[in-house]
Structure formats: structure tokens, C-alpha cells
Design an enzyme around this catalytic site. Sequence first.
Site, PDB file in Angstrom:
ATOM      1  N   SER A  98       0.835  -1.197   0.000  1.00 49.22           N
ATOM      2  CA  SER A  98       0.000   0.000   0.000  1.00 49.22           C
ATOM      3  C   SER A  98       0.879   1.260   0.000  1.00 49.22           C
ATOM      4  O   SER A  98       1.601   1.517  -0.944  1.00 49.22           O
ATOM      5  CB  SER A  98      -0.948  -0.055   1.201  1.00 49.22           C
ATOM      6  OG  SER A  98      -1.923   0.947   1.137  1.00 49.22           O
ATOM      7  N   HIS A 123      -2.801  -1.591  -4.180  1.00 48.30           N
ATOM      8  CA  HIS A 123      -4.260  -1.606  -4.215  1.00 48.30           C
ATOM      9  C   HIS A 123      -4.775  -0.177  -4.151  1.00 48.30           C
ATOM     10  O   HIS A 123      -4.003   0.772  -4.051  1.00 48.30           O
ATOM     11  CB  HIS A 123      -4.854  -2.473  -3.098  1.00 48.30           C
ATOM     12  CG  HIS A 123      -4.539  -2.005  -1.705  1.00 48.30           C
ATOM     13  ND1 HIS A 123      -4.806  -2.752  -0.586  1.00 48.30           N
ATOM     14  CD2 HIS A 123      -3.978  -0.859  -1.228  1.00 48.30           C
ATOM     15  CE1 HIS A 123      -4.442  -2.104   0.498  1.00 48.30           C
ATOM     16  NE2 HIS A 123      -3.940  -0.949   0.130  1.00 48.30           N
TER      17      HIS A 123
END
Length: 200
Positions: A98, A123
Site C-alpha cells: 500500500s 491496491h
Amino acid sequence: MSQVTDMRSNSQGLSLTDSVYERLLSERIIFLGSEVNDEIANRLCAQILLLAAEDASKDISLYINSPGGSISAGMAIYDTMVLAPCDIATYAMGMAASMGEFLLAAGTKGKRYALPHARILMHQPLGGVTGSAADIAIQAEQFAVIKKEMFRLNAEFTGQPIERIEADSDRDRWFTAAEALEYGFVDHIITRAHVNGEAQ
């Protein structure tokens, strides 16, 4: 010896772990080894600014083993990396997920590395919205702006089309070190004393 070095070298009362990090800092090595939050961001930003003030011509090495975390805290680190006049070499070790992935890819081009068994996760940025209907609408609008900007920057970092970044971020997507090299998150896979520019 400069005043900033004198201040940094005063390790009296530090734990063994703190002393190790202080010693690494003296070698221009800093660590993101936890979730990204405001406290961690403030520490890393201060370390980058300190090292840049000491010598703007020498690289700073940022090692990343992080599950990600706060977008605002991560963007504070990113903006400080951009602000610093020296190159920031980034290294993925363990997991760069992330916001950890974002900061890894944000390192100076040509100086972004992954250790052989590092895993990288990309993501969509995550954010919760609460409050009244009006507050939720405002937060959702701001989150959409941030998400679009992070997609744009990840496309810039990797050389991938923004449409591919958006599509690949729709669900959790994990990359091995070799896959991260091919995708453009890193420039080299580093093993021991040598660097491999091609996936192995």
C-alpha cells in the site's frame, strides 16, 4: 563536527534498538519498519531533513518493511523526499504494501531496489467516511481527488499507463521482487554485494 551531528550523536539513555537506529542514521540509512502513521512520518521527515542539511550531495537510503497506513502521513513523507536535494534510494525488504509500495516506487529513479524475497502490494487507497450526509459527501470528494493523484503518481513512478494502474489497483495485487522489477516499482533486485538489473 557540526551541531546537528553533535545533537544526533548524544545516545545516552537510548535502548539498544534506538542505538542501532542512531548508528544507521549516522550512515545515512533510515527505516520504515512499521505501519505508516503521523508519529512515524514526523520521525522520517525529520531524519530526511537532518541528513539533507548535513550533506545535500550524498544519498539517503530508505529501507521499507511496512504494511502501509495513513495516506496523509505517507504523503508527508513523499513530499519531504521530493523536497530533499539529495537522492533517496529505496529498498523493499519483507513487505512493501500500500503506502509502503508508493514510497518504494517514489525513490530516485535508478536507485530503487528490492531484496529477493520482498513482496510488494498495490491496491486502491483506502479511506473511511463518517459524519453527516454533507460531511460524508465532502470527504468522499476529497478522497476521490487523493485517489486520482496517487494513481497519477504511481503511473509516473512505474512508467505504466494510468489506466493500467487503475485496473491493477482495483483489487489487492501482490508482486514478487522479479514482478515488481518488470512492472517498474524498482530498478534492481539486490542480493548480497551485487545488484541484478534483470529479474531472476
